[in-house]
Every structure is written in C-alpha cells, then in structure tokens.
Design a protein around this motif. Structure first.
Motif, PDB file in Angstrom:
ATOM      1  N   ALA A 117      20.535  25.337 -13.062  1.00  0.00           N
ATOM      2  CA  ALA A 117      19.854  24.744 -11.908  1.00  0.00           C
ATOM      3  C   ALA A 117      20.869  24.099 -10.964  1.00  0.00           C
ATOM      4  CB  ALA A 117      18.819  23.726 -12.371  1.00  0.00           C
ATOM      5  N   ILE A 118      22.031  24.704 -10.864  1.00  0.00           N
ATOM      6  CA  ILE A 118      23.070  24.240  -9.935  1.00  0.00           C
ATOM      7  C   ILE A 118      23.097  25.213  -8.761  1.00  0.00           C
ATOM      8  CG2 ILE A 118      25.515  23.690  -9.639  1.00  0.00           C
ATOM      9  CD1 ILE A 118      25.716  23.603 -12.743  1.00  0.00           C
ATOM     10  N   ALA A 119      23.015  24.669  -7.551  1.00  0.00           N
ATOM     11  CA  ALA A 119      23.129  25.506  -6.355  1.00  0.00           C
ATOM     12  C   ALA A 119      24.529  25.321  -5.769  1.00  0.00           C
ATOM     13  CB  ALA A 119      22.063  25.113  -5.335  1.00  0.00           C
ATOM     14  N   TYR A 120      25.042  26.391  -5.157  1.00  0.00           N
ATOM     15  CA  TYR A 120      26.402  26.289  -4.596  1.00  0.00           C
ATOM     16  C   TYR A 120      26.462  27.004  -3.252  1.00  0.00           C
ATOM     17  CZ  TYR A 120      31.372  27.067  -3.854  1.00  0.00           C
ATOM     18  OH  TYR A 120      32.628  27.103  -3.308  1.00  0.00           O
ATOM     19  N   HIS A 121      27.220  26.363  -2.358  1.00  0.00           N
ATOM     20  CA  HIS A 121      27.499  26.970  -1.052  1.00  0.00           C
ATOM     21  C   HIS A 121      28.971  26.703  -0.751  1.00  0.00           C
ATOM     22  CE1 HIS A 121      27.613  27.581   3.293  1.00  0.00           C
ATOM     23  NE2 HIS A 121      26.469  28.253   3.169  1.00  0.00           N
ATOM     24  N   PRO A 122      29.715  27.693  -0.283  1.00  0.00           N
ATOM     25  CA  PRO A 122      31.159  27.496  -0.055  1.00  0.00           C
ATOM     26  C   PRO A 122      31.483  26.321   0.858  1.00  0.00           C
ATOM     27  CG  PRO A 122      30.573  29.815   0.125  1.00  0.00           C
ATOM     28  CD  PRO A 122      29.294  29.064   0.005  1.00  0.00           C
ATOM     29  N   ARG A 123      30.609  26.025   1.819  1.00  0.00           N
ATOM     30  CA  ARG A 123      30.885  24.928   2.746  1.00  0.00           C
ATOM     31  C   ARG A 123      30.251  23.622   2.276  1.00  0.00           C
ATOM     32  NH1 ARG A 123      28.602  27.033   6.517  1.00  0.00           N
ATOM     33  NH2 ARG A 123      26.711  25.779   6.760  1.00  0.00           N
ATOM     34  N   LYS A 124      29.049  23.673   1.737  1.00  0.00           N
ATOM     35  CA  LYS A 124      28.324  22.461   1.333  1.00  0.00           C
ATOM     36  C   LYS A 124      28.695  22.006  -0.077  1.00  0.00           C
ATOM     37  CE  LYS A 124      24.284  23.732   4.120  1.00  0.00           C
ATOM     38  NZ  LYS A 124      22.840  24.057   4.070  1.00  0.00           N
ATOM     39  N   GLY A 125      29.314  22.873  -0.851  1.00  0.00           N
ATOM     40  CA  GLY A 125      29.691  22.515  -2.214  1.00  0.00           C
ATOM     41  C   GLY A 125      28.521  22.663  -3.173  1.00  0.00           C
ATOM     42  N   PHE A 126      28.484  21.807  -4.201  1.00  0.00           N
ATOM     43  CA  PHE A 126      27.487  21.911  -5.263  1.00  0.00           C
ATOM     44  C   PHE A 126      26.302  20.993  -5.019  1.00  0.00           C
ATOM     45  CE2 PHE A 126      31.461  23.199  -7.207  1.00  0.00           C
ATOM     46  CZ  PHE A 126      31.099  24.339  -7.908  1.00  0.00           C
ATOM     47  N   LYS A 127      25.133  21.462  -5.352  1.00  0.00           N
ATOM     48  CA  LYS A 127      23.919  20.662  -5.369  1.00  0.00           C
ATOM     49  C   LYS A 127      23.462  20.650  -6.824  1.00  0.00           C
ATOM     50  CE  LYS A 127      23.920  20.558  -0.824  1.00  0.00           C
ATOM     51  NZ  LYS A 127      24.126  19.321  -0.043  1.00  0.00           N
ATOM     52  N   ASP A 128      23.555  19.496  -7.452  1.00  0.00           N
ATOM     53  CA  ASP A 128      23.377  19.431  -8.911  1.00  0.00           C
ATOM     54  C   ASP A 128      22.430  18.299  -9.311  1.00  0.00           C
ATOM     55  OD1 ASP A 128      23.751  19.871 -11.625  1.00  0.00           O
ATOM     56  OD2 ASP A 128      25.635  18.743 -11.703  1.00  0.00           O
ATOM     57  N   PRO A 129      21.159  18.400  -8.947  1.00  0.00           N
ATOM     58  CA  PRO A 129      20.231  17.295  -9.205  1.00  0.00           C
ATOM     59  C   PRO A 129      19.938  17.053 -10.677  1.00  0.00           C
ATOM     60  CG  PRO A 129      19.058  19.225  -8.420  1.00  0.00           C
ATOM     61  CD  PRO A 129      20.516  19.517  -8.250  1.00  0.00           C
ATOM     62  N   PHE A 130      20.179  18.039 -11.541  1.00  0.00           N
ATOM     63  CA  PHE A 130      19.863  17.864 -12.965  1.00  0.00           C
ATOM     64  C   PHE A 130      21.123  17.709 -13.827  1.00  0.00           C
ATOM     65  CE2 PHE A 130      16.309  20.195 -11.103  1.00  0.00           C
ATOM     66  CZ  PHE A 130      15.266  19.353 -11.442  1.00  0.00           C
ATOM     67  N   ASP A 131      22.227  17.367 -13.156  1.00  0.00           N
ATOM     68  CA  ASP A 131      23.492  17.109 -13.863  1.00  0.00           C
ATOM     69  C   ASP A 131      23.906  18.290 -14.735  1.00  0.00           C
ATOM     70  OD1 ASP A 131      23.727  14.513 -12.776  1.00  0.00           O
ATOM     71  OD2 ASP A 131      22.346  13.736 -14.282  1.00  0.00           O
ATOM     72  N   GLY A 132      23.704  19.484 -14.204  1.00  0.00           N
ATOM     73  CA  GLY A 132      24.078  20.692 -14.945  1.00  0.00           C
ATOM     74  C   GLY A 132      25.566  20.837 -15.147  1.00  0.00           C
ATOM     75  N   MET A 133      26.347  20.295 -14.209  1.00  0.00           N
ATOM     76  CA  MET A 133      27.804  20.427 -14.328  1.00  0.00           C
ATOM     77  C   MET A 133      28.328  19.655 -15.530  1.00  0.00           C
ATOM     78  SD  MET A 133      28.861  20.341 -10.289  1.00  0.00           S
ATOM     79  CE  MET A 133      30.518  20.980 -10.510  1.00  0.00           C
ATOM     80  N   GLU A 134      27.610  18.601 -15.923  1.00  0.00           N
ATOM     81  CA  GLU A 134      28.016  17.851 -17.110  1.00  0.00           C
ATOM     82  C   GLU A 134      27.806  18.666 -18.392  1.00  0.00           C
ATOM     83  OE1 GLU A 134      25.971  14.157 -17.209  1.00  0.00           O
ATOM     84  OE2 GLU A 134      26.824  13.422 -15.305  1.00  0.00           O
ATOM     85  N   CYS A 135      27.019  19.721 -18.293  1.00  0.00           N
ATOM     86  CA  CYS A 135      26.729  20.561 -19.465  1.00  0.00           C
ATOM     87  C   CYS A 135      27.782  21.644 -19.678  1.00  0.00           C
ATOM     88  CB  CYS A 135      25.358  21.230 -19.307  1.00  0.00           C
ATOM     89  SG  CYS A 135      23.989  20.069 -19.194  1.00  0.00           S
ATOM     90  N   ILE A 136      28.776  21.685 -18.794  1.00  0.00           N
ATOM     91  CA  ILE A 136      29.789  22.740 -18.873  1.00  0.00           C
ATOM     92  C   ILE A 136      31.128  22.107 -19.230  1.00  0.00           C
ATOM     93  CG2 ILE A 136      30.946  24.602 -17.626  1.00  0.00           C
ATOM     94  CD1 ILE A 136      28.438  24.635 -15.782  1.00  0.00           C
ATOM     95  N   GLU A 137      31.627  22.472 -20.380  1.00  0.00           N
ATOM     96  CA  GLU A 137      32.908  21.939 -20.858  1.00  0.00           C
ATOM     97  C   GLU A 137      33.781  23.107 -21.303  1.00  0.00           C
ATOM     98  OE1 GLU A 137      34.695  18.782 -24.156  1.00  0.00           O
ATOM     99  OE2 GLU A 137      32.529  18.975 -23.866  1.00  0.00           O
ATOM    100  N   GLY A 138      34.788  23.384 -20.484  1.00  0.00           N
ATOM    101  CA  GLY A 138      35.613  24.560 -20.773  1.00  0.00           C
ATOM    102  C   GLY A 138      34.756  25.815 -20.657  1.00  0.00           C
TER     103      GLY A 138
END
Length: 464
Positions: A117-138
């Motif tokens: 549930a992470i959205a990405y745009h090259p100019r706007k960057g990441f939209k991560d309302p559910f802290d999905g990036m914290e779920c990715i380690e390596g």
C-alpha cells in the motif's frame, strides 16, 4: 523518505507523464514498489490514477490497449517490453463493480498488506500512510494486513494538494477478501517474506472464511501455495488454514507421534510435500497419501504398528477434496493413481523395473520413485542407502527408455494373432501363455525381440 528515488523503467516514467499531460494524477503502487525497495526486479507494474475509464481510453488512444474492464475502470496497456495495468482510484468494490474516488488514499486503504500500500511518484516521492516502508528490511518484506492495526492521521507527506486530512478505519483486508489469507501464505512460501504476529493471529482466526471463496479460485491459489518452495514452513506455521480448507486433514494434524515416522504425522507430511517434485499431482499425493493413517492405525499387541487400508482412505480423502474444489479431471486421476501405487514394491533390478513398466508408464513410475524418495527424506532418520538405491533406479529407468527395450507385452515383435494365423497356437488361451513366455524371455534378453527369432523359438518349443 520522500527524497529517495526508485529506479523505475523509462516506459513507466513515460506513462506517468502521459497521464499528467492530460491534467490527471497518477502513482505506481502495489508489490512492484515494495519489490523495488527490497532490491528485487518486479514481474509487472501497476499504476493508479484519478482519471475515469473514458479519460483513460482517451489518454492511451495512441497506445495499444490489450484489455479493458469498464466495471473495474481498468485497462491493460502494452508498452515496449511489458504490459501495464492502469486503474482509477478505487474506494471499494460492490457486487463486482468498483466505486471510485478522487483521493488515492482510499485506494491504498483497500489494499491487502502495508508493504503493498505504498504509492510512488518520481517527483512527489513516496506516499506511505500505512508505514509499509517500515515492513521492508533488506530483501525481506514483513506482511502486515491492513485493517488489523490502529490508523493514525495521514502524514502531511501523504496528502496531495487540496486534499483534506483524513482518518479512516479500514476493515481488515483478511475479512473483506479472504483470498488475501492465501496470498499471504503464497508470499511466505516463495521466500523473502515474513508474517508478523498480529497478522498471523488474524489469519488463523479468519481461516474459516476461506470456505466462502469461489471454488475455482480456492483451488488455483491452494495449488499455487502447495507448489511454493518453502511449503513445509507454511504448513507448520499455519496448520489451521490447511485443516479449514480440507477438514479431513485435521485428524492427521492431531495424530500423536508414532514409531513409524519418528515424529508427528503432520511434520512428516509437511516435509514429504516439500521434498516432492514441484508438480501439482505429486504435491497433492504427498499431502493426502498418509492423511488416512489416524483412522487406519492399529497395534498387533507386539508393538508393531499397522495402517491397513490407509492408501484406500487416502484416495477417498484426496478425491473428496479435489471434487469439492472442482479441480480438473486429469489431476484427480493422476493423484488417485499415484496414491494407489505409491507403496508398490520398487527393487533395484532392471528386469523388475521393466515388469513394472508393463503396467505403469515410465514417467509415472519415475514420479512414484521420486515420491518414495521424498517420503524417506521426510523421516527424521533418513535411510541414505534406500534413497541412493531409488536414485539408481531412476538412472536405470532412463537407460531403459533410451535403449528402447521391450517393457510391455504390447511391445513384443509378435502378437497372439500371429501365433494363431501361423497355427503355432490352437486357441486364444494357449496363445496368451506363449506370449507370456516370450515376454519373460525378452525381458531377460532384449535382443530376442525380433519376429523371426520369436517365431523360431515357438517352433522349437513345439517340436520339443
């Protein structure tokens, strides 16, 4: 985080620009984003946009649209080297039709796991309302089901211009779509994924909902799950899911340790499935072959265990399950055959193997031997000598097939009709006995399988 850049393909960047030229917004979303963050190469890309269906048809008017779905406001667009799915922001799906929204946050709230549930745009960057990036380690991605965790106010970074600050309480993605339970287990089985404790508990609690899934979808996803490389890990961690999908497996899961296996029966089945060839018929055979053992267990009073009739019951359990999920007929027949012949005697003897090939096709016999290897390797104490013997049997089988040796009576150079027409047999019964005699001779000496030689052998026998 907003400054971090993803190395997305140029085709995807160009598609985002194409959409924005028409004054619309767009992001790439889903597993492609989490896989890029984990350093993997995505198999496909998804884009969401605030453009409606007709707008998308206009935006991509100069591109090849492979497929379109008006109800779901989704199109598949072909670009060099890939096909990309583009969909309108979706709030929910009601009776097979999507309800749309101008706010992409609603779309993300309706997805399966935080990392997806992470959205990405090259100019706007990441939209991560559910802290999905914290779920990715390596390279490892932790799966956290949306709706199973408290939601905070959206971060300012997650809001596009002119959007209001929202607070949603999305329902559990495991309840709204039980398919996500199987999706999570498939991810886990394929490796480089983990399932956190809260989501694992929710999976077990909601496992009964799997019975409500459309049968064909259940069969397809369950088969995909069985074919994953870490299937034994999944079966150990989530036996309740397997027992809810197939209640006949519950007895096998609860069966106490027995001397024959040296471990819990369920543990043995877990290992046997994983060690089996990654083909649907083989994996289903390993799953159900011993499923009838609990009901067939007996002790003769001397401490010797018996499981009389376990094959027949295993066939019944397999047939009952595969019929319930409307699997294809060939798979049903293949599994039934493999369970029936799973325990056939296999000896490291060329003639013995050729006799077996009179009733069993070479590829089927190879599969049976591979299943025997898996069954032996699934035991805590592996009998290395037996496994090595089975492997040599596979080599002998390959050599027999390559040599073209006669294995079936039907491959004999002469038939019963030849004997009768030449008056070398007076009736069908006598002709059948002669054919059996010739078959045994040819098994011993393959070079005898020539019509003149076999006819001459019969004549000499008659003279004697």
């Amino acid at each position: 985080m907003a400054k971090q850049k993803l190395n997305i393909p140029q085709q995807i960047a160009d598609m985002l620009k194409t959409i924005e030229r028409e004054k619309c917004k767009a992001y790439i979303v889903g597993s492609c984003v989490s896989e890029l963050l984990a350093g993997r190469t995505p198999m496909d890309y998804d884009i969401i946009t605030n453009a409606g269906f007709e707008e998308m048809m206009y935006i991509f008017r100069d591109m090849r649209i492979v497929s379109r779905d008006r109800k779901m406001s989704s199109v598949m667009v072909s670009v060099p080297g890939m096909v990309v799915q583009v969909s309108s922001y979706k709030k929910e799906v009601v009776n097979g039709e999507a309800i749309y929204t101008d706010n992409y946050l609603f779309d993300l709230a309706g997805r399966d796991f935080s990392a997806n549930a992470i959205a990405y745009h090259p100019r706007k960057g990441f939209k991560d309302p559910f802290d999905g990036m914290e779920c990715i380690e390596g390279e490892t991605i932790t799966l956290k089901a949306i709706g199973e965790y408290p939601i905070k106010l959206w971060k300012e970074n997650d809001l596009d211009e002119n959007e209001l600050t929202l607070k949603l309480e999305p329902p559990s993605s495991l309840k709204t779509n039980p398919e996500n339970i199987l999706n999570a287990l498939i991810f886990l089985g394929n490796g480089n994924y983990k399932i956190d404790e809260v989501t694992a508990k929710a999976i077990n609690e909601n496992a009964p909902l799997l019975r409500n899934i459309e049968k064909e979808i259940l069969f397809t996803k369950f088969t995909r799950l069985l074919l994953t490389r870490n299937i034994s890990l999944v079966m150990r961690q989530f036996p309740k899911v397997f027992c809810d999908i197939c209640p006949d497996l519950k007895a096998a899961h609860e069966f106490l340790p027995r001397e024959n296996f040296g471990c819990d029966l369920w543990e043995h089945i877990c290992r046997a499935v994983e060690f089996s060839p990654p083909q649907a018929a083989s994996r289903y055979t390993a799953l159900f072959h011993n499923a009838g053992n609990p009901d067939c267990y007996s002790d003769d009073g001397t401490g010797t265990e018996h499981y009389y009739g376990h094959q027949e019951l295993g066939r019944i359990i397999a047939s009952r399950f595969l019929n319930s999920v409307t699997s294809d007929r060939k798979l049903k027949d293949d599994v039934d055959f493999l369970i029936e012949y799973h325990d056939v005697e296999i000896k490291e003897d060329r003639i013995h193997l050729k006799r077996l090939m009179n009733d069993i096709e070479a590829e089927e016999l190879k599969t049976i031997i591979k299943l025997r290897i898996a069954d032996d390797m699934a035991k805590p104490t592996v009998h290395e000598g037996k496994v090595a013997s089975y492997r040599r049997c596979l080599q002998v089988l390959d050599d027999i097939v390559k040599s073209g040796e006669c294995c079936k009576m039907s491959q004999l150079a002469i038939k019963k009709t030849d004997l009768l027409s030449r008056h070398l047999a007076t009736n069908e019964k006598q002709a059948a006995r002669i054919i059996e005699m010739l078959y045994e001779a040819v098994l011993e000496q393959p070079r005898l399988n020539l019509a003149p030689i076999l006819i001459d052998m019969v004549k000499k026998t008659i003279k004697k």
